[in-house]
Design a protein around this motif. Structure first.
Motif, PDB file in Angstrom:
ATOM      1  N   GLY A 166       0.906  -1.225   0.055  1.00  0.00           N
ATOM      2  CA  GLY A 166       0.129   0.140   0.188  1.00  0.00           C
ATOM      3  C   GLY A 166       0.918   1.197   0.000  1.00  0.00           C
ATOM      4  O   GLY A 166       0.324   2.412  -0.605  1.00  0.00           O
ATOM      5  N   SER A 167       2.004   1.112   0.552  1.00  0.00           N
ATOM      6  CA  SER A 167       2.978   2.367   0.592  1.00  0.00           C
ATOM      7  C   SER A 167       3.305   2.920  -0.684  1.00  0.00           C
ATOM      8  O   SER A 167       3.292   4.149  -1.052  1.00  0.00           O
ATOM      9  N   ALA A 168       3.638   1.743  -1.742  1.00  0.00           N
ATOM     10  CA  ALA A 168       4.147   2.532  -2.980  1.00  0.00           C
ATOM     11  C   ALA A 168       2.875   2.802  -3.632  1.00  0.00           C
ATOM     12  O   ALA A 168       2.975   3.880  -4.628  1.00  0.00           O
TER      13      ALA A 168
ATOM     14  N   LEU B 199      -8.428   7.451  -0.957  1.00  0.00           N
ATOM     15  CA  LEU B 199      -8.883   6.458   0.001  1.00  0.00           C
ATOM     16  C   LEU B 199      -7.381   5.618   0.010  1.00  0.00           C
ATOM     17  O   LEU B 199      -7.183   4.932  -0.877  1.00  0.00           O
ATOM     18  N   ASP B 200      -7.236   5.403   1.373  1.00  0.00           N
ATOM     19  CA  ASP B 200      -6.021   4.475   1.828  1.00  0.00           C
ATOM     20  C   ASP B 200      -6.770   3.154   2.288  1.00  0.00           C
ATOM     21  O   ASP B 200      -7.189   3.294   3.668  1.00  0.00           O
ATOM     22  N   LEU B 201      -6.659   1.997   1.901  1.00  0.00           N
ATOM     23  CA  LEU B 201      -7.593   0.852   2.449  1.00  0.00           C
ATOM     24  C   LEU B 201      -6.461   0.026   2.665  1.00  0.00           C
ATOM     25  O   LEU B 201      -5.934  -0.968   1.911  1.00  0.00           O
TER      26      LEU B 201
ATOM     27  N   VAL C 162      -4.852   0.124  -2.196  1.00  0.00           N
ATOM     28  CA  VAL C 162      -5.054  -1.010  -1.473  1.00  0.00           C
ATOM     29  C   VAL C 162      -3.888  -1.679  -1.256  1.00  0.00           C
ATOM     30  O   VAL C 162      -3.067  -1.820  -1.849  1.00  0.00           O
ATOM     31  N   SER C 163      -3.864  -2.123   0.282  1.00  0.00           N
ATOM     32  CA  SER C 163      -2.868  -3.036   0.903  1.00  0.00           C
ATOM     33  C   SER C 163      -3.479  -4.409   1.047  1.00  0.00           C
ATOM     34  O   SER C 163      -4.393  -4.544   1.665  1.00  0.00           O
ATOM     35  N   CYS C 164      -2.723  -5.450   0.562  1.00  0.00           N
ATOM     36  CA  CYS C 164      -2.994  -6.991   1.123  1.00  0.00           C
ATOM     37  C   CYS C 164      -1.973  -7.233   2.332  1.00  0.00           C
ATOM     38  O   CYS C 164      -1.932  -8.325   2.514  1.00  0.00           O
ATOM     39  N   SER C 165      -1.438  -6.418   2.740  1.00  0.00           N
ATOM     40  CA  SER C 165      -0.430  -6.824   3.875  1.00  0.00           C
ATOM     41  C   SER C 165      -1.224  -7.411   5.087  1.00  0.00           C
ATOM     42  O   SER C 165      -0.754  -8.422   5.750  1.00  0.00           O
ATOM     43  N   LYS C 166      -2.289  -6.516   5.635  1.00  0.00           N
ATOM     44  CA  LYS C 166      -2.767  -6.978   6.924  1.00  0.00           C
ATOM     45  C   LYS C 166      -3.859  -8.079   6.520  1.00  0.00           C
ATOM     46  O   LYS C 166      -3.846  -9.091   7.289  1.00  0.00           O
TER      47      LYS C 166
HETATM   48  C1  PLP Z   1      -2.900   3.399   7.186  1.00  0.00           C
HETATM   49  C2  PLP Z   1      -2.024   2.480   6.458  1.00  0.00           C
HETATM   50  N1  PLP Z   1      -1.912   2.814   5.019  1.00  0.00           N
HETATM   51  C3  PLP Z   1      -1.041   2.268   4.267  1.00  0.00           C
HETATM   52  C4  PLP Z   1      -0.123   1.261   5.019  1.00  0.00           C
HETATM   53  C5  PLP Z   1       0.911   0.380   4.252  1.00  0.00           C
HETATM   54  O1  PLP Z   1       1.221  -0.773   4.222  1.00  0.00           O
HETATM   55  P1  PLP Z   1       2.048  -1.584   3.405  1.00  0.00           P
HETATM   56  O2  PLP Z   1       2.865  -0.652   2.429  1.00  0.00           O
HETATM   57  O3  PLP Z   1       2.701  -2.321   4.109  1.00  0.00           O
HETATM   58  O4  PLP Z   1       1.078  -2.442   2.356  1.00  0.00           O
HETATM   59  C6  PLP Z   1      -0.208   1.041   6.346  1.00  0.00           C
HETATM   60  C7  PLP Z   1       0.713  -0.015   7.140  1.00  0.00           C
HETATM   61  O5  PLP Z   1       0.782   0.115   8.297  1.00  0.00           O
HETATM   62  C8  PLP Z   1      -1.274   1.680   7.031  1.00  0.00           C
HETATM   63  O6  PLP Z   1      -1.272   1.406   8.528  1.00  0.00           O
END
Ligand code: PLP
Length: 391
Positions: A101-103, A208-210, A240-244
């Motif tokens: 999601g960061s990128a 939107l940051d999901l 969109v992040s699939c990290s969590k």
């Molecule tokens: C609100 C929010 N946005 C984005 C991210 C980015 O997640 P990642 O780059 O690990 O997918 C995080 C990670 O903690 C977050 O808390």
């Protein structure tokens, strides 16, 4: 060249993680890191992920480049999961896979800088600690709006809206889709509608940051932000992040979806996004996206994933409830008003230091706690420690 560089202070959260690792106390508790933890304090590989990985190992024929967009099937499946309800507009979307999601946020910031460098990006105060750095690093001007009430016990929509009244057309409004990091204070559906209307009225572009989809109320319920906003605005960005929700943190799996006012503009945006990605990381990593695609394409694996996500969500909810019940006896708690993994405790930096030094409890100076860092057995000890340092 190097003589011009100065030491950049370590990210306080990373410093905290190292301190925690070095702490030899048995009963230490880490509430700092923003990752899901199970009852045993582990961040396990999800079952569906493990099975998908095994299948990939035997079926994958090549490690050849996939291209700048990444895995198109992954993007479609993830897009369906997130925007299923607003599919008719799909042709107005430009999208690409990103390293987490960061990128996606950074690429979004880069395209804003490219198209409207004069626009201000409005970010909540508080917000995820990396939000402001990402947008300023892209060379954008950032302003903040209050994302929690003055007494820090809830969300004051009037206060937020009155600050946003000074936005200009073309400004960008960064909002977290669900499970607000760090406060846990999300907008209600009706409030999302008001924010969406403001965006339309003032010509603001929502971003939107999901990052916590499925970890708050449910896979459908967590999308009320997306549905309320995307239904009415002509343009939007979604990271969109699939990290969590897939537990794929280190696999760097995410995507950026840009909704343009028409198909032509979407096509143009995509060429720009490709050009920006090309000069940065060039192509996204594949493994995490291949896993997500494998899960979402297979009904059995999808059900397995949804069940585990449900269990994770329920654990967070139960811990939040129990912690609130016990904490509220000894310390002001607004945990019952928040949602998701995070909450802010009104502790002073001195009290936070004492918690660390005297009780082995780690959290950043903001007072943000990761609720998933606790389990039922640890709650009484945690509450006792908070009560001791707060005296
Ligand atoms: C609100 C929010 N946005 C984005 C991210 C980015 O997640 P990642 O780059 O690990 O997918 C995080 C990670 O903690 C977050 O808390």
């Amino acid at each position: 060249m190097f003589e011009r560089l100065f030491i950049v202070p370590q990210d306080p959260l990373l410093k905290l993680i190292n301190e925690f690792k070095q702490d030899t106390r048995q009963q230490k508790i880490d509430l700092g890191v923003g990752v899901y933890r199970n009852e045993n304090g582990a961040t396990p590989v999800m079952k569906a992920v493990r099975i998908a990985e095994e299948r990939l190992l035997t079926s994958q024929q090549s490690k050849c480049y996939l291209g700048i967009a990444g895995d198109l099937e992954f993007l479609d499946m993830l897009g369906y999961l997130v925007f299923g309800g607003i599919r008719p507009k799909k042709s107005r979307f430009a999208y690409l896979q990103t390293p987490g999601g960061s990128a996606a946020l950074r690429l979004g910031a880069d395209i804003i800088k490219l198209s409207t460098p004069e626009s201000t990006v409005w970010i909540g105060d508080p917000s995820w600690t990396n939000h402001i750095p990402i947008f300023t690093a892209a060379g954008l001007h950032v302003k903040t709006f209050p994302a929690i009430s003055a007494d820090k016990t809830g969300l004051d929509l009037d206060q937020m809206m009155s600050t946003l009244a000074s936005t200009n057309a073309g400004d960008v409004l960064l909002l977290q889709g669900c499970g607000h990091n760090p406060s846990g204070m999300d907008l209600e559906a009706q409030e999302w509608k008001q924010v969406a209307d403001l965006c339309v009225e003032k010509g603001i572009i929502p971003f939107l940051d999901l990052a916590y989809h499925g970890l708050v109320e449910g896979l459908e319920e967590d999308l009320k932000s997306i549905s309320q906003v995307m239904e009415v605005v002509p343009e939007a960005l979604v990271a969109v992040s699939c990290s969590k929700n897939f537990g794929l943190y280190r696999e760097r799996t995410g995507a950026l979806y840009a909704m343009a006012p028409n198909i032509k503009k979407a096509e143009i945006s995509l060429t720009n996004l490709f050009a920006l990605a090309r000069v940065s990381y060039s192509m996204p990593p594949n493994h995490g996206a291949a896993i997500v695609k494998t899960i979402l394409k297979n009904e059995g694996l999808k059900q397995e994933w949804e069940q585990e996500l449900f269990d994770m969500r329920n654990r967070i909810k139960n811990i939040r409830k129990e912690l609130h019940l016990q904490l509220t006896q000894v310390f002001p708690s607004s945990l019952d008003k928040g949602k998701g993994m995070f909450s802010l405790l009104p502790l002073t930096p001195q009290q936070i230091d004492k918690l660390k030094l005297d009780h082995g409890i780690y959290m950043p100076y903001s007072g943000r706690i990761n609720i998933a860092g606790l389990n039922r057995n640890a709650i009484p000890a945690f509450v006792k420690s908070v009560s001791t340092v707060a005296q």
